[in-house]
Structure formats: structure tokens, C-alpha cells
Design a protein around this motif. Structure first.
Motif: not given
Length: 319
Positions: A146-152, A154-158, A199-206, A317-318
Motif C-alpha cells: 500500500x501507499x498513501x495518496x498524500x505520501x506516494x 517510489x517503486x523500483x524499476x525492477x 503511529x507505527x514503528x516500521x517505516x516513515x510513511x505513516x 505508472x508508479x
């Protein structure tokens, strides 16, 4: 070992003579004999011995013929499968975030198992950052992220992305006179400026989501709690110790908790299928994706324009 030579060996076992093998395969007897000479060199042991004017298989030749029957059958099955014929078979490692499992993943897997029991799906639970790492290293075949629309994100090109849909975000807050299930306005959100945010403890998206959302209402949130389990988040909210963002699919009716739609203030959570580029060519993967897509259409928003995997695998498209 060459499949043609293995096929000739099986035919010799079945028919008994070089002449008969030559007739059914359309090869000259000399060409058949040369193939067997090469096969013996590859095997490293004698496969044929003279028997009068004919030849017969040695014990090693009989044993290799048994292996050849199995090898040729498996190759034929693989060709049929990849050509879209026959029952799809294979193991798929699916990595997913936990809140997608009950409403999307598990119903899809039940339907897939009923219709195509030969597809063996193994589940791995991870948040998007870890899921993308597993996909890139090959430790997972397909992932729900998932991704938040306010926090897009970046998906790797691979990796190739296929959007499933989106879900609205809610604010979980303790029930009480200030709480309301109506869509939040900036003014009502500003009233929570002194609240303890979760908030959560994994990643910075939230973290980024909460900060951008609150900044739009004119304040900086105080993130006091870091909790990954959404059920525990709801319990903390019910106890009056904090407020937090909750995706609609994970929100359950709980005494002491009010879920208020965030609307444009919070945007949405977009859910996608991700795999290594080229992985979608495998039929079992496409079928799993189709079943996940079908269930997603029942529970997510914005799924009308999602391209069916059976018809086209053009990526979204990402963001």
C-alpha cells in the motif's frame, strides 16, 4: 542430456529394434545410432549391447529409460501449462500486509484453492518496505503493498505495479461529546492538536501522513505511541490514551471508539499488486492476481479501470 536422444531411448525400449525406432521417428538408422553413441558418452556408462543382429538395453539403459519417461512427461506438462493448457500448477510465495489478509487475500485464496488446487500459495506477512525487498531478492513472487495518496511511494524499476484499488482513511478517536462519525473538517481536526497521536514503528510513511494531514489543519502532531498491531491501536484509543489513522478495511466497531472519515484531509490508501518485471508471464501468477482482483473489486474503491490480468498486463505508472 538432449530430449530427442531420451525420446529415442524410450522408443527403443518400447519397440525393441533400431529399425523400428527409425521408422516411427523418420530418422535414418545411422542417425539413430549416432544419437545413442552420444547419449552413452553423456551418461558415462554403456546403454546398449549387441544381441545378434540387434541391440538390447543394458540394466543402465533400462534405468535411464525409466528416468526418461518421467522427464519427457514433465517437460510435456510444463509446455502444456505455459501454453495455457491443462490445470495450472506451482508454488507462489505471496507477501502481504496484515490488514489486507482477512478482507482480500484469504477469500481470494479460498476461491483459488476450490477452482485450482494445484496452485500452492505460501503467505508471508510484511509491511511494504520489507515486502519490496523480498520481491527484489526473489524471496517472494508477488506482493500486496500500500501507499498513501498524500505520501506516494517510489517503486523500483525492477518491479511492475498493478493497482487494485483504494480505501478511505478514518480517524480513530475515543467516543465522547467531541467525537463525531461525520467527515472531519480542519477545524475539528485542529481540536485534536493536544492529543496523543499513534503511529507505527516500521517505516516513515505513516509519520509523514499524520504530519502532512495535521499541518494542513495548522498544527504539528505529538506522536506519543508507536504500535504496529491495529487491534491494539484501537484498544489504546478506546482507553482514551490516543488517536490514530485507521484504514477502512481494518476498522471494526468497538465500544469507546469513533471512526470519523478523514476525507480530503487524509486522502486514501492505495493498494497494489507488485511483482518482478516478467513474472506475470507465468500462468499461475496471473490466475492468483485475477482472483485477488475479483475480491478487491468487492471491498475497495476505484477498481473499475483496473485492467483484468487475463486481458492485459500493462503496468500502472508508479506515483
Amino acid at each position: 542430456m538432449d530430449l530427442t536422444r531420451l525420446h529415442l531411448l524410450v522408443e527403443l525400449e518400447r519397440l525393441g529394434t533400431m529399425t523400428a525406432v527409425s521408422e516411427v521417428t523418420g530418422m535414418g538408422t545411422s542417425a539413430v545410432s549416432k544419437h545413442f553413441a552420444v547419449l552413452e558418452r553423456e551418461a558415462g556408462v554403456p546403454l546398449l549391447v549387441p544381441d545378434g543382429r540387434r541391440v538390447r538395453l543394458t540394466p543402465a539403459g533400462h534405468r535411464l529409460s525409466e528416468y526418461a519417461v518421467d522427464i519427457l512427461a514433465r517437460v510435456a506438462a510444463a509446455r502444456s501449462e505455459f501454453a495455457g493448457e491443462g490445470e495450472p500448477v506451482g508454488r507462489i510465495d505471496l507477501v502481504t500486509f496484515i490488514s489486507a489478509a482477512p478482507p482480500i487475500v484469504l477469500p481470494a485464496l479460498r476461491r483459488l484453492r476450490d477452482d485450482h488446487p494445484g496452485i500452492d500459495v505460501r503467505l508471508i506477512e510484511h509491511e511494504p518496505d520489507e515486502a519490496l525487498s523480498l520481491l527484489q531478492t526473489g524471496d517472494a513472487d508477488i506482493g500486496l503493498v500500500y501507499e498513501y495518496s498524500l505520501v506516494p511511494r517510489n517503486f523500483p524499476d525492477t518491479l511492475t505495479l498493478h493497482r487494485l484499488g483504494s480505501e478511505p482513511l478514518l480517524l480513530s478517536q475515543p467516543s465522547g461529546p467531541p467525537a463525531s462519525s461525520r467527515t472531519l473538517t480542519r477545524q475539528r481536526l485542529r481540536a485534536l492538536a493536544s492529543a496523543s497521536w499513534i503511529s507505527n514503528s516500521r517505516g516513515s510513511d505513516e509519520d509523514q501522513l499524520v504530519q502532512r494531514m495535521c499541518a494542513a489543519a495548522g498544527f504539528a502532531p505529538r506522536i506519543r505511541h508507536r504500535i504496529d498491531n491495529l487491534d491494539v491501536v484501537e484498544q489504546v484509543v478506546a482507553s482514551g490514551r490516543g488517536v490514530g489513522v485507521m484504514p477502512k478495511l481494518a476498522a471494526v466497531t468497538r465500544r469507546g471508539v469513533t471512526h470519523s472519515p478523514l476525507g480530503e484531509l487524509g486522502g486514501s490508501r492505495r493498494i497494489s499488486l507488485v511483482s518482478r518485471t516478467g513474472g506475470w508471464a507465468w500462468r499461475p501468477m496471473r490466475m492468483l492476481a485475477e482472483y485477488l482482483h475479483d475480491v478487491a473489486r468487492e471491498v475497495l474503491d476505484d477498481t473499475e479501470d483496473t485492467v483484468p490480468f487475463s486481458a492485459s498486463l500493462a503496468p500502472v505508472p508508479p506515483s
